[in-house]
Design a protein around this motif. Structure first.
Motif, PDB file in Angstrom:
ATOM      1  N   SER A  74       0.869  -1.229   0.192  1.00 53.87           N
ATOM      2  CA  SER A  74      -0.067   0.185   0.012  1.00 53.87           C
ATOM      3  C   SER A  74       0.933   1.581  -0.113  1.00 53.87           C
ATOM      4  CB  SER A  74      -0.983   0.007   1.244  1.00 53.87           C
ATOM      5  OG  SER A  74      -1.820  -0.999   1.311  1.00 53.87           O
ATOM      6  N   VAL A  75       0.209   2.427  -0.318  1.00 58.16           N
ATOM      7  CA  VAL A  75       0.633   3.702  -0.371  1.00 58.16           C
ATOM      8  C   VAL A  75       0.048   4.634   0.726  1.00 58.16           C
ATOM      9  CG1 VAL A  75       0.761   5.947  -1.740  1.00 58.16           C
ATOM     10  CG2 VAL A  75       1.216   3.679  -3.114  1.00 58.16           C
ATOM     11  N   TYR A  76       1.004   5.225   1.309  1.00 62.90           N
ATOM     12  CA  TYR A  76       0.604   6.022   2.682  1.00 62.90           C
ATOM     13  C   TYR A  76       1.072   7.401   2.506  1.00 62.90           C
ATOM     14  CZ  TYR A  76       0.107   1.197   4.360  1.00 62.90           C
ATOM     15  OH  TYR A  76      -0.295  -0.129   4.586  1.00 62.90           O
ATOM     16  N   GLY A  92      25.532  -2.856  12.169  1.00 64.10           N
ATOM     17  CA  GLY A  92      25.918  -2.411  10.533  1.00 64.10           C
ATOM     18  C   GLY A  92      24.888  -1.543   9.926  1.00 64.10           C
ATOM     19  N   ASN A  93      24.564  -1.748   8.797  1.00 58.09           N
ATOM     20  CA  ASN A  93      23.504  -0.737   8.021  1.00 58.09           C
ATOM     21  C   ASN A  93      22.193  -1.297   7.795  1.00 58.09           C
ATOM     22  OD1 ASN A  93      23.048   1.607   6.748  1.00 58.09           O
ATOM     23  ND2 ASN A  93      24.458   1.320   5.006  1.00 58.09           N
ATOM     24  N   CYS A  94      21.338  -0.543   7.845  1.00 55.75           N
ATOM     25  CA  CYS A  94      19.937  -0.813   7.372  1.00 55.75           C
ATOM     26  C   CYS A  94      19.167   0.672   7.347  1.00 55.75           C
ATOM     27  CB  CYS A  94      19.291  -1.594   8.745  1.00 55.75           C
ATOM     28  SG  CYS A  94      17.584  -2.358   7.948  1.00 55.75           S
ATOM     29  N   GLY A  95      17.922   0.686   7.098  1.00 58.88           N
ATOM     30  CA  GLY A  95      17.178   1.670   6.980  1.00 58.88           C
ATOM     31  C   GLY A  95      15.703   1.678   6.851  1.00 58.88           C
ATOM     32  N   VAL A  96      14.851   2.599   6.885  1.00 63.89           N
ATOM     33  CA  VAL A  96      13.428   2.534   6.863  1.00 63.89           C
ATOM     34  C   VAL A  96      13.449   3.764   5.318  1.00 63.89           C
ATOM     35  CG1 VAL A  96      11.237   3.235   7.525  1.00 63.89           C
ATOM     36  CG2 VAL A  96      13.056   1.992   9.122  1.00 63.89           C
ATOM     37  N   LEU A  97      12.507   3.291   4.601  1.00 65.35           N
ATOM     38  CA  LEU A  97      12.389   4.192   3.308  1.00 65.35           C
ATOM     39  C   LEU A  97      10.905   4.627   3.356  1.00 65.35           C
ATOM     40  CD1 LEU A  97      15.171   2.757   2.738  1.00 65.35           C
ATOM     41  CD2 LEU A  97      14.344   2.654   0.473  1.00 65.35           C
ATOM     42  N   VAL A  98      10.781   5.965   3.381  1.00 60.74           N
ATOM     43  CA  VAL A  98       9.466   6.620   3.379  1.00 60.74           C
ATOM     44  C   VAL A  98       9.324   7.161   1.827  1.00 60.74           C
ATOM     45  CG1 VAL A  98       9.177   6.732   5.758  1.00 60.74           C
ATOM     46  CG2 VAL A  98       9.948   8.746   4.289  1.00 60.74           C
ATOM     47  N   PHE A 197      11.677  19.395   5.579  1.00 58.34           N
ATOM     48  CA  PHE A 197      10.573  20.379   4.925  1.00 58.34           C
ATOM     49  C   PHE A 197      10.944  20.279   3.595  1.00 58.34           C
ATOM     50  CE2 PHE A 197      13.733  23.399   6.985  1.00 58.34           C
ATOM     51  CZ  PHE A 197      13.823  23.991   5.690  1.00 58.34           C
ATOM     52  N   ASN A 198       9.723  20.712   2.664  1.00 60.67           N
ATOM     53  CA  ASN A 198       9.818  20.999   1.462  1.00 60.67           C
ATOM     54  C   ASN A 198      10.331  19.476   0.690  1.00 60.67           C
ATOM     55  OD1 ASN A 198       9.072  23.481   1.467  1.00 60.67           O
ATOM     56  ND2 ASN A 198      10.968  24.384   1.396  1.00 60.67           N
ATOM     57  N   CYS A 199       9.855  18.540   1.385  1.00 55.27           N
ATOM     58  CA  CYS A 199      10.374  17.031   0.674  1.00 55.27           C
ATOM     59  C   CYS A 199       9.678  17.106  -0.564  1.00 55.27           C
ATOM     60  CB  CYS A 199       9.793  16.047   1.596  1.00 55.27           C
ATOM     61  SG  CYS A 199      10.274  14.342   1.003  1.00 55.27           S
ATOM     62  N   THR A 200      10.327  16.665  -1.716  1.00 51.69           N
ATOM     63  CA  THR A 200       9.713  16.529  -3.111  1.00 51.69           C
ATOM     64  C   THR A 200       8.656  15.409  -3.365  1.00 51.69           C
ATOM     65  OG1 THR A 200      11.536  15.106  -3.775  1.00 51.69           O
ATOM     66  CG2 THR A 200      11.851  17.487  -4.126  1.00 51.69           C
ATOM     67  N   ALA A 201       8.462  14.506  -2.203  1.00 50.85           N
ATOM     68  CA  ALA A 201       7.122  13.407  -2.436  1.00 50.85           C
ATOM     69  C   ALA A 201       6.624  13.562  -1.143  1.00 50.85           C
ATOM     70  CB  ALA A 201       7.832  12.323  -2.401  1.00 50.85           C
ATOM     71  N   ARG A 202       5.031  13.467  -1.044  1.00 55.59           N
ATOM     72  CA  ARG A 202       4.439  13.430  -0.121  1.00 55.59           C
ATOM     73  C   ARG A 202       3.497  12.014   0.379  1.00 55.59           C
ATOM     74  NH1 ARG A 202       1.267  19.083   0.425  1.00 55.59           N
ATOM     75  NH2 ARG A 202       3.136  20.523   0.157  1.00 55.59           N
ATOM     76  N   LYS A 203       4.007  11.012  -0.290  1.00 53.72           N
ATOM     77  CA  LYS A 203       3.307   9.784  -0.207  1.00 53.72           C
ATOM     78  C   LYS A 203       3.963   8.930  -1.018  1.00 53.72           C
ATOM     79  CE  LYS A 203      -0.031  10.008  -4.200  1.00 53.72           C
ATOM     80  NZ  LYS A 203      -1.675   9.974  -4.362  1.00 53.72           N
ATOM     81  N   GLY A 204       3.742   7.721  -0.562  1.00 52.33           N
ATOM     82  CA  GLY A 204       4.420   6.374  -1.308  1.00 52.33           C
ATOM     83  C   GLY A 204       4.575   5.273  -0.357  1.00 52.33           C
ATOM     84  N   LYS A 205       5.127   4.342  -0.583  1.00 53.88           N
ATOM     85  CA  LYS A 205       5.309   2.932  -0.060  1.00 53.88           C
ATOM     86  C   LYS A 205       6.439   3.081   0.955  1.00 53.88           C
ATOM     87  CE  LYS A 205       3.380   0.384  -4.021  1.00 53.88           C
ATOM     88  NZ  LYS A 205       3.883  -0.964  -4.659  1.00 53.88           N
ATOM     89  N   ILE A 206       6.186   2.311   2.033  1.00 58.58           N
ATOM     90  CA  ILE A 206       7.371   2.088   3.011  1.00 58.58           C
ATOM     91  C   ILE A 206       8.322   1.074   2.749  1.00 58.58           C
ATOM     92  CG2 ILE A 206       7.506   1.912   5.623  1.00 58.58           C
ATOM     93  CD1 ILE A 206       5.146   3.291   5.798  1.00 58.58           C
ATOM     94  N   ALA A 207       9.506   1.014   2.978  1.00 59.61           N
ATOM     95  CA  ALA A 207      10.377  -0.108   3.029  1.00 59.61           C
ATOM     96  C   ALA A 207      11.183  -0.317   3.940  1.00 59.61           C
ATOM     97  CB  ALA A 207      11.115   0.040   1.525  1.00 59.61           C
ATOM     98  N   VAL A 208      11.911  -1.405   4.091  1.00 56.81           N
ATOM     99  CA  VAL A 208      12.788  -1.654   5.040  1.00 56.81           C
ATOM    100  C   VAL A 208      13.832  -2.348   4.337  1.00 56.81           C
ATOM    101  CG1 VAL A 208      11.393  -1.837   7.388  1.00 56.81           C
ATOM    102  CG2 VAL A 208      11.796  -3.935   5.981  1.00 56.81           C
ATOM    103  N   GLN A 209      15.189  -2.246   4.593  1.00 58.84           N
ATOM    104  CA  GLN A 209      16.370  -2.668   3.954  1.00 58.84           C
ATOM    105  C   GLN A 209      16.986  -3.957   4.209  1.00 58.84           C
ATOM    106  OE1 GLN A 209      18.665   0.906   3.858  1.00 58.84           O
ATOM    107  NE2 GLN A 209      18.391   1.152   1.901  1.00 58.84           N
ATOM    108  N   ALA A 210      17.552  -4.784   3.266  1.00 58.14           N
ATOM    109  CA  ALA A 210      18.556  -5.672   3.773  1.00 58.14           C
ATOM    110  C   ALA A 210      19.833  -4.944   3.188  1.00 58.14           C
ATOM    111  CB  ALA A 210      18.139  -7.029   3.179  1.00 58.14           C
ATOM    112  N   GLU A 211      20.701  -4.736   4.284  1.00 62.45           N
ATOM    113  CA  GLU A 211      21.922  -4.092   3.571  1.00 62.45           C
ATOM    114  C   GLU A 211      23.158  -4.574   4.489  1.00 62.45           C
ATOM    115  OE1 GLU A 211      22.445   0.316   2.003  1.00 62.45           O
ATOM    116  OE2 GLU A 211      21.348   0.393   3.555  1.00 62.45           O
TER     117      GLU A 211
END
Length: 232
Positions: A74-76, A92-98, A197-211
């Motif tokens: 889903s898109v949020y 190590g490394n990982c992240g949450v992508l919005v 602020f002034n993020c170029t996106a206002r919505k999208g999917k959410i992701a977690v990484q394997a990094e």
């Protein structure tokens, strides 16, 4: 001093907008990966490859390898996302992508998005992945303006505001990411560690990484702010 005042005023204005909430959604149900799908480039030609994301002991586990992303169906937009995680072994490394959208938009791996870093020692940094965001004191935080960018070879990192907000290795961290309109705020263990602020996106999917590192998640809860989530 002037920058500090502007920063506080902006925080007040954004906080005053985020008054309405709705029922919390458990993005991870503790049982399986319903509502998510994996995008792992190495699996394109090797479907029998070991999974990058598994459910183990009621935890969502990013195995670190092979590298890729676990992405919501889903898109949020306009939400508060609460994430509880810990590094299960070596740091190590990982992240949450919005606001994730176009797949493999960077290095043929990362979806177009804004990353909230989880890498040990740097949790709360922003990384621009073909999307952009502004913060107070941009030159101090991001470096020379002519080096900024959102694609390969550019300065895409915007460091967080604190150095001591993470828990010791092995302990559970609580990260809260609030996305509202074109703003993103991040707390680590109740410390405000980044605000953009002034993020170029206002919505999208959410992701977690394997990094590269094994990371365990025990909570991925999303609370809508004023507007409910939408599905593509």
């Amino acid at each position: 001093m002037r920058n500090a005042i502007v920063f506080l005023v902006l925080l007040f204005l954004i906080s005053s907008c985020n008054t309405g909430t709705d029922e919390t959604i458990q993005l991870f149900n503790g049982k399986d990966l319903s509502g998510w799908y994996a995008d792992v480039p190495e699996a394109d030609n090797n479907p029998e490859i070991d999974p990058s994301f598994v459910v183990r002991d009621s935890l969502l586990v990013s195995m670190g390898e092979p590298r890729g992303h676990l992405i919501t169906d889903s898109v949020y937009q306009n939400y508060r996302l609460e994430v509880e995680y810990r590094f299960a072994g070596e740091p190590g490394n990982c992240g949450v992508l919005v606001h994730a959208s176009t797949p493999r938009a960077l290095y043929d791996m990362f979806p177009k998005s804004l990353e909230v870093q989880m890498q040990h020692g740097d949790a709360g940094d922003f990384w621009c992945i073909v999307e952009d965001i502004e913060v107070p004191n941009m030159v101090v935080r991001r470096g020379p303006k002519d080096e900024w960018g959102i694609t390969e070879g550019k300065k895409r990192r915007i460091p967080n505001l604190t150095d001591d907000s993470e828990k010791p290795l092995g302990e559970w961290n609580n990260m809260v990411i609030e996305c509202f309109a074109d703003t993103i705020k991040v707390w680590m263990n109740n410390d405000l560690v980044n605000y953009g602020f002034n993020c170029t996106a206002r919505k999208g999917k959410i992701a977690v990484q394997a990094e590269g590192a094994v990371v365990e998640f025990r909570k991925l809860d999303l609370t809508p702010l004023n507007e409910i989530s939408s599905t593509e």
